[in-house]
Design an enzyme around this catalytic site. Structure first.
Site, PDB file in Angstrom:
ATOM      1  N   GLU A  33      35.791  43.943  38.414  1.00  0.00           N
ATOM      2  CA  GLU A  33      35.118  45.163  38.871  1.00  0.00           C
ATOM      3  C   GLU A  33      35.512  46.388  38.044  1.00  0.00           C
ATOM      4  O   GLU A  33      34.784  47.377  37.992  1.00  0.00           O
ATOM      5  CB  GLU A  33      35.431  45.407  40.354  1.00  0.00           C
ATOM      6  CG  GLU A  33      36.882  45.722  40.646  1.00  0.00           C
ATOM      7  CD  GLU A  33      37.160  45.832  42.136  1.00  0.00           C
ATOM      8  OE1 GLU A  33      37.895  46.768  42.513  1.00  0.00           O
ATOM      9  OE2 GLU A  33      36.648  45.001  42.919  1.00  0.00           O
ATOM     10  N   ASP A  34      36.652  46.303  37.342  1.00  0.00           N
ATOM     11  CA  ASP A  34      37.114  47.432  36.527  1.00  0.00           C
ATOM     12  C   ASP A  34      36.547  47.412  35.106  1.00  0.00           C
ATOM     13  O   ASP A  34      36.179  48.458  34.567  1.00  0.00           O
ATOM     14  CB  ASP A  34      38.647  47.417  36.409  1.00  0.00           C
ATOM     15  CG  ASP A  34      39.334  47.831  37.707  1.00  0.00           C
ATOM     16  OD1 ASP A  34      38.626  48.218  38.650  1.00  0.00           O
ATOM     17  OD2 ASP A  34      40.574  47.741  37.757  1.00  0.00           O
ATOM     18  N   THR A  35      36.509  46.248  34.506  1.00  0.00           N
ATOM     19  CA  THR A  35      36.304  46.209  33.044  1.00  0.00           C
ATOM     20  C   THR A  35      35.257  45.218  32.558  1.00  0.00           C
ATOM     21  O   THR A  35      35.011  45.136  31.351  1.00  0.00           O
ATOM     22  CB  THR A  35      37.642  45.871  32.348  1.00  0.00           C
ATOM     23  OG1 THR A  35      38.117  44.608  32.859  1.00  0.00           O
ATOM     24  CG2 THR A  35      38.680  46.940  32.589  1.00  0.00           C
ATOM     25  N   ARG A  36      34.647  44.441  33.464  1.00  0.00           N
ATOM     26  CA  ARG A  36      33.704  43.406  33.008  1.00  0.00           C
ATOM     27  C   ARG A  36      32.580  43.988  32.155  1.00  0.00           C
ATOM     28  O   ARG A  36      32.179  43.409  31.142  1.00  0.00           O
ATOM     29  CB  ARG A  36      33.106  42.658  34.204  1.00  0.00           C
ATOM     30  CG  ARG A  36      32.067  41.604  33.775  1.00  0.00           C
ATOM     31  CD  ARG A  36      31.353  40.951  34.943  1.00  0.00           C
ATOM     32  NE  ARG A  36      32.237  40.062  35.672  1.00  0.00           N
ATOM     33  CZ  ARG A  36      32.600  40.250  36.931  1.00  0.00           C
ATOM     34  NH1 ARG A  36      32.169  41.321  37.588  1.00  0.00           N
ATOM     35  NH2 ARG A  36      33.388  39.388  37.538  1.00  0.00           N
ATOM     36  N   GLY A  64      41.267  36.700  46.542  1.00  0.00           N
ATOM     37  CA  GLY A  64      42.410  36.030  47.141  1.00  0.00           C
ATOM     38  C   GLY A  64      42.413  34.535  46.985  1.00  0.00           C
ATOM     39  O   GLY A  64      43.393  33.887  47.314  1.00  0.00           O
ATOM     40  N   GLU A  98      46.926  34.424  37.542  1.00  0.00           N
ATOM     41  CA  GLU A  98      46.475  34.151  36.180  1.00  0.00           C
ATOM     42  C   GLU A  98      47.521  34.645  35.185  1.00  0.00           C
ATOM     43  O   GLU A  98      47.889  33.938  34.230  1.00  0.00           O
ATOM     44  CB  GLU A  98      45.143  34.878  35.962  1.00  0.00           C
ATOM     45  CG  GLU A  98      44.294  34.384  34.815  1.00  0.00           C
ATOM     46  CD  GLU A  98      42.931  35.070  34.859  1.00  0.00           C
ATOM     47  OE1 GLU A  98      41.966  34.407  35.273  1.00  0.00           O
ATOM     48  OE2 GLU A  98      42.832  36.246  34.481  1.00  0.00           O
TER      49      GLU A  98
END
Length: 872
Positions: A33-36, A64, A98
């Protein structure tokens, strides 16, 4: 990658990719949601542009859930991990898991981590302050202590790596500048290609020397690197490996091989096309071409390799004096003449490619002679003697090693060595001739034919032609490749310049093959092979007069293509004489091969019977209206009339060519009918009538029962196929692509057990698909249909490897796959705009490639997709 473009929103996670260790160059870790849609999208684009294989999980769910096993595999199989830290990165347990995997892989698998600090300071990551502190306050409440500690450890370690701070002083918020630096960072850490392969011995140290001279990391200079040395020393090999190693660090790159052999305009066009990735570039004037190169490339950081340059004009028309190049650009030139480098007005680094030292020479020789890095017991001294006489020349080491490979009798080695000793030092081509002496007679003939007539030609074409001379080319070309006298690249046959020179020297002593008018002597009776090139400035009459005396001629290749500039009076008179005299009047009965593409007249007449003629190629003869009388050539095996666009009739006596194996009528657009064969053509195995757009009916296939290949691509007027087609039980490859009026295939009344490839793409009028139960061994199936359903027997094709359903616009549901499809690795269900559901992927456990793009009504993917191995 798996493609899901233009699908309705899906609730399933996307499968990832892969195969063995380090399948990917780069794994991208980011908060979607920040950087895609910003830096990650741009970075992924530029990684692909640079030829770097990157993994980006586009459909990630960061709410989650545990990371899918397929994603963990992708992390482990990536050489680099680029972690894009953003304000909300730490709020995702998905991202933190990740990152923990990535940092553990850094230690266990020697992977490289490259952090990008997007809109957050490195210290906030390292110390978990700011937005990271808020995120961890929630994690402390909801997650186990061990899991949180694992995340903190990973962040401390990642935040301590010297990464790329987007809003720091170096980039000041400019994303593109940051991306360029990240890619440069990755490129310079990529390992060199493995050099412990035969033919690449000693390359790592040379590559390091090249790297230091190129100074790829210095963006503020433009530089020319000149590799010079004698022929056969390995200049091209070094340049090629350096290009493969460093090209990803540039905005564009191009390797121009064999510069001295090609027209300047063609080289200019290739240079621009490769660097700009455009195919529509047109250059007619060489002076305009260099201006276009300067104009279009002066703002790009490029890597250009000019291989085998032998004249200053070549450099002038491709890179000029180099001053126009953008800072950061590099030009690598290979040549035998070091004086060519004096014209440049920019920094020039020169590097003499020297002969191999004894240790490396022995290793290279051993790889080719013994298939290992050192000699067999008992052959050490002999090997050392060969090394001494090769003088460190890699080409000689390879060729001699290959020619001796498999010989266990030391006396044969000693005999070969004595021959080499008798040749004076410096006579390189004579020393290489030793490898020719060890060939059998047919193999020698194949080698000399390729030297004189077929260098840089397609291997399949060469095999067809030489097969017409009964020289067993398939086997013999493989032998020549094994002996390092030839090499194959992208389906074309090539040879080193010194090998070519050696072959020409051998042939000049025989005079049985002629490829230049000046080599034609007063007694042409010995000529067996002739290449007749009709050029603009050439008078043809001497050739015509010589034909009458060539009583042993077996192969005639005529290269003629009308050119607008071919208008000199003498040339036109020669062409007219060529036509009036009639080349066929002089052809000897000994002729086995006639290759005359671009035949310039409407008719071809043989005045005498040509019983030995087995190969006839009249392809691309745009004026040809009718074929010759085939009664004159009863033993024809291969007939090529492809792209004779005006051809209207085929002589009916083609039906008597019972020895015919291959018939190529591809692109005969005016041909409406093929004569009937009224006797069995048992030998014909390949029939290509593709792009015959006027063809109204197919021949009776009952007379060609052993057909294995049938191509009917784009026969747009065909509505049906002759019913005898159903008896073609030997068929392996069948193509109906773009037969847009074809309504029905004949019913198969017996199993087509040999059929492995069936193409029914864009058969838009097809009323039904065939019963696939009658083709149980099908491996490749391509299908486009407007039907709402496909014959359910498709689910029984357990041998399928590739299945493509492209543009099946009315298809709502696929038949059930009731049996495990263990062999299928590629499934393309593309532009099936009515499809509502995917198949059960549990029946395809080995799927590697899946494309579901433009399936607009597809709302979800069968959950079994999660159980697949990593998918590309």
């Amino acid at each position: 990658m798996v493609k899901f473009e233009d699908m309705a929103s899906t609730s399933s996670a996307t499968p990832s990719q892969s195969t063995p260790k380090f399948t990917y160059d780069v794994f991208l870790s980011f908060r979607g949601e920040d950087t895609r849609k910003t830096i990650v999208d741009h970075l992924y684009h530029w990684l692909k542009q640079k030829g770097l294989h990157a993994f980006k999980d586009d459909e990630r769910l960061e709410k989650g859930q545990s990371i899918a096993p397929t994603l963990l595999q992708a992390i482990q199989q990536s050489r680099f991990a680029v972690v894009v830290f953003s304000k909300n990165y730490a709020s995702s347990t998905w991202c933190l898991d990740e990152l923990a995997e990535i940092m553990e892989g850094k230690d266990k698998l020697n992977q490289v981590v490259v952090p990008i600090f997007y809109d957050i300071e490195p210290s906030h990551v390292r110390k978990q302050t700011g937005s990271f502190e808020e995120a961890f306050a929630k994690h402390e409440e909801n997650e186990g202590k061990g899991r949180v500690e694992r995340w903190r450890k990973a962040l401390i370690e990642a935040g301590s790596i010297a990464g790329h701070d987007l809003h720091g002083a170096e980039y000041n918020g400019y994303e593109l500048k940051c991306i360029e630096a990240v890619i440069a960072d990755i490129s310079k850490q990529l390992p060199p290609p493995p050099s412990v392969q035969k033919g690449l011995v000693g390359l790592e140290s040379r590559l390091e020397e090249i790297r230091m001279k190129l100074k790829v990391w210095d963006k503020d200079v433009k530089l020319v690197l000149g590799l010079w040395g004698m022929g056969g020393i390995g200049k091209t090999t070094i340049a090629r490996v350096a290009f493969d190693r460093f090209s990803s660090a540039f905005d564009g790159s191009c390797f121009l091989a064999d510069v001295r052999k090609h027209r300047r305009e063609a080289l200019q066009k290739k240079l621009l096309s490769k660097v700009l990735k455009e195919n529509s570039i047109d250059i007619d004037d060489v002076d305009e071409g260099i201006q276009m190169i300067k104009k279009k490339l002066e703002w790009k950081k490029v890597l250009i390799v000019l291989d085998d340059v032998d004249h200053r004009d070549q450099l002038d028309k491709l890179v000029g004096d180099g001053e126009w190049l953008c800072n950061g650009s590099r030009v690598i030139i290979t040549t035998r003449d070091k004086h060519l480098f004096t014209q440049f007005r920019i920094v020039v680094e020169t590097c003499e490619v020297k002969k191999l030292e004894k240790e490396k020479a022995l290793e290279l020789f051993s790889w080719h002679a013994f298939k290992k890095e050192s000699p067999e017991n008992g052959f050490e001294d002999l090997s050392t003697s060969f090394i001494a006489h090769a003088g460190g020349l890699p080409l000689a080491l390879k060729v001699w090693g290959c020619s001796l490979c498999g010989w266990t009798d030391q006396k044969k080695w000693e005999s070969t060595l004595e021959k080499i000793k008798d040749i004076p030092d410096g006579e390189v081509t004579e020393k290489l001739e030793i490898s020719y002496d060890g060939l059998d007679e047919d193999c020698k003939k194949v080698f000399l034919d390729i030297v004189c007539f077929f260098r840089d030609e397609r291997r399949d074409i060469v095999e067809e032609v030489l097969n017409g001379c009964k020289l067993h080319p398939i086997t013999n070309i493989s032998v020549l490749i094994d002996r390092c006298l030839l090499f194959e690249s992208l389906g074309f046959i090539h040879m080193h310049d010194l090998i070519h020179e050696m072959g020409l020297n051998i042939e000049r002593g025989k005079m049985s093959r002629i490829w230049r008018l000046e080599d034609l002597d007063d007694e042409p009776k010995a000529v067996e092979g002739l290449l007749l090139s009709i050029n603009c400035d050439e008078i043809i009459s001497p050739w015509i007069e010589a034909f009458e005396h060539m009583t042993k001629l077996k192969m005639l290749i005529v290269k003629y293509r009308k050119h607008d500039l071919c208008s000199s009076e003498s040339h036109l008179e020669s062409i007219e004489a060529f036509k009036e005299t009639g080349i066929m009047n002089y052809l000897p009965r000994s002729l086995m091969v006639l290759k005359f593409p671009y035949y310039p007249w409407s008719k071809l007449f043989f005045p005498m019977e040509m019983k030995k003629l087995t190969y006839l190629d009249l392809s691309l003869s745009k004026s040809l209206l009718e074929t010759p009388n085939f009664a004159k050539m009863p033993n024809l095996i291969n007939l090529n009339l492809s792209d004779c666009k005006k051809l209207e009739t085929i002589h009916p006596l083609i039906k008597n060519l019972t020895k015919l194996v291959k018939l190529n009528l591809r692109g005969c657009k005016n041909l409406a009918k093929i004569p009937s064969f009224n006797q069995e053509m048992k030998n014909i195995t390949r029939l290509d009538i593709s792009y015959c757009s006027s063809l109204l009916e197919t021949p009776n296939f009952a007379m060609m029962p052993n057909l294995t290949f049938l191509n009917l691509t784009k026969c747009q007027k065909l509505k049906e196929i002759h019913p005898s087609f159903r008896n073609l039980t030997e068929l392996a490859d069948l193509n109906f692509d773009r037969c847009s009026n074809l309504e029905k295939l004949p019913n198969f009344n017996q199993e087509m057990t040999k059929l492995t490839h069936l193409d029914l793409r864009f058969c838009s009028s097809l009323l039904e698909t065939p019963n696939f139960d009658l083709m149980p061994n099908l491996e490749n199936l391509n299908l486009t249909t407007k039907l709402k359903e496909i014959h359910p027997s498709i689910g029984n094709l357990t041998k399928l490897v590739n299945l493509t359903l492209d543009g099946c616009s009315n298809l709502e549901q696929l038949p059930n796959f009731n049996q495990e499809m263990k062999n299928i690795t590629c499934l393309v269900i593309k532009s099936c705009i009515s499809l509502l559901e995917t198949p059960n992927f549990s029946m395809m456990p080995n799927l590697e490639h899946l494309d579901l793009s433009n399936c607009k009504k597809l709302k979800e993917i069968h959950p079994s997709v999660e159980n697949l191995p990593p998918i590309c």
